[in-house]
Design an enzyme around this catalytic site. Structure first.
Site, short mmCIF file in Angstrom:
data_model
loop_
_atom_site.label_atom_id
_atom_site.label_comp_id
_atom_site.label_asym_id
_atom_site.label_seq_id
_atom_site.Cartn_x
_atom_site.Cartn_y
_atom_site.Cartn_z
N GLY A 47 35.02 -34.90 11.95
CA GLY A 47 35.72 -35.01 13.22
C GLY A 47 36.04 -36.44 13.60
CD GLU A 63 34.53 -25.09 7.63
OE1 GLU A 63 33.40 -25.47 8.02
OE2 GLU A 63 34.70 -24.28 6.71
CG LEU A 64 38.08 -31.24 11.48
CD1 LEU A 64 39.49 -31.77 11.27
CD2 LEU A 64 37.60 -31.47 12.90
CG ASP A 65 37.31 -33.94 8.83
OD1 ASP A 65 38.44 -34.18 8.38
OD2 ASP A 65 36.90 -34.42 9.90
CB SER A 66 35.28 -28.14 5.56
OG SER A 66 34.57 -28.45 6.74
#
Length: 323
Positions: free
Chosen positions: A240, A265-268
């Site tokens: 994030g 999925e954020l930053d995954s």
């Protein structure tokens, strides 16, 4: 388990000396010349089986090609096979279209999930678009690498949700090299994703060079190709916003940057490249940010170069093989 096979090209035919005499009026007895050999790369991904390396090697050798390097990866307790070969060949004896057909025959035999050939001197460069927000250190690094010929891509445009003055270094560079710059103003309610999709529809993949907007699942599905992001933190930690402050507050001794594929999925997404640098109690938040920015631009350009050289393959549900 990693298996590596390396061969070096040697003993190529040399020009036969020209023999002259009054009888032949100075003509050559043999006018043959050495063939022009060009490099190619092939990557392969399938279920593991006996004889795959032999088949792929024979395919190259049968056409007079020579393998310069061969990397193989077979994960432990996982019945899958990955390989990347570098070879040289004579395009007169082995035409470019035939190269694809020959490897495709092997791919069909083994039910390959991935079989890609790239011949840099013949194939067009990958077309990319760069998306960024306010900060432009990653963009500047990529533009300079591209200008120096160290980044094998065709930059079709730069898109940003921040307007830039025409007299800035970045804008002058883009204008000088004929690279379009598109200012696409966004809000929380309207990310202008349809407009961006229209601008990037003819690209091969996208690069988020510090684009501080979250791309929706609809955008990713609509685009349908790879999107590569640079995160200014060492994932999977510090996801994030403000990862440098998160790391500083946590008292870490290593700070890093991560380049990865973008997923819903954020930053995954699967990680392509990571770089780190030591920090200590003497560092403050400002030095954390500066070190992070230096890592980000290097990490992103290295990831893009690896991707273009067919060194990156998907592995499992959320990993990569990077040869």
């Amino acid at each position: 388990m990693i298996r590596r096979i390396t061969e070096r090209a040697s003993g190529f035919a040399k020009n036969i000396p020209i023999l002259k005499s009054s009888r032949f009026h100075g003509e050559s007895l043999d006018s043959s010349v050495s063939p022009v050999l060009i490099p190619g790369v092939h990557v392969f991904h399938c279920q593991d089986a006996v004889g795959i390396v032999a088949k792929l090697s024979d395919c190259i050798a049968a056409k007079g090609g020579n393998i310069l390097g061969y990397d193989v990866f077979v994960p432990e307790n996982n019945n899958v096979f990955y390989s990347r070969s570098e070879f040289i060949f004579d395009p007169v004896k082995w035409p470019r279209s035939q190269v694809d057909e020959d490897f495709q025959t092997i791919a069909q035999r083994y039910g390959a999930l991935n079989s890609v050939v790239r011949v840099p001197s013949i194939d067009p460069k990958y077309k990319i678009a760069l998306l960024l927000s306010k900060q432009d250190h990653c963009l500047v690094e990529m533009l300079h690498k591209w200008q120096d010929g160290k980044l094998p891509v065709d930059i079709t445009c730069v898109i940003s949700n921040h307007e830039r003055a025409s007299n800035t270094h970045v804008m002058r560079f883009l204008e000088r090299h004929g690279i379009p710059y598109h200012y696409v103003s966004t809000t929380k309610e309207n990310k202008r994703e349809d407009d961006i999709l229209e601008l990037v529809k003819d690209t091969d993949f996208l690069v988020l060079a510090r684009y501080m907007q979250i791309l929706s699942g609809n955008f990713l599905k609509g685009y349908g190709k790879d999107v590569i992001n640079i995160h200014h933190g060492l994932l999977p930690s510090f996801k994030g916003g403000y990862p440098a402050k998160q790391a500083f507050d946590a008292g870490v001794k290593l700070i890093g940057a991560t380049s990865h594929f973008v997923t819903e999925e954020l930053d995954s997404g699967p990680i392509i490249e990571q770089m780190v640098e030591s920090v200590s109690h003497r560092d403050n938040l400002r030095s954390f940010v500066q070190k992070s920015e230096d890592l980000e631009k290097k990490c992103l350009t290295r990831a893009i170069k690896s991707y273009c050289e067919l060194r990156v393959l998907p592995y499992g549900t959320n990993k990569t093989v990077v040869f």
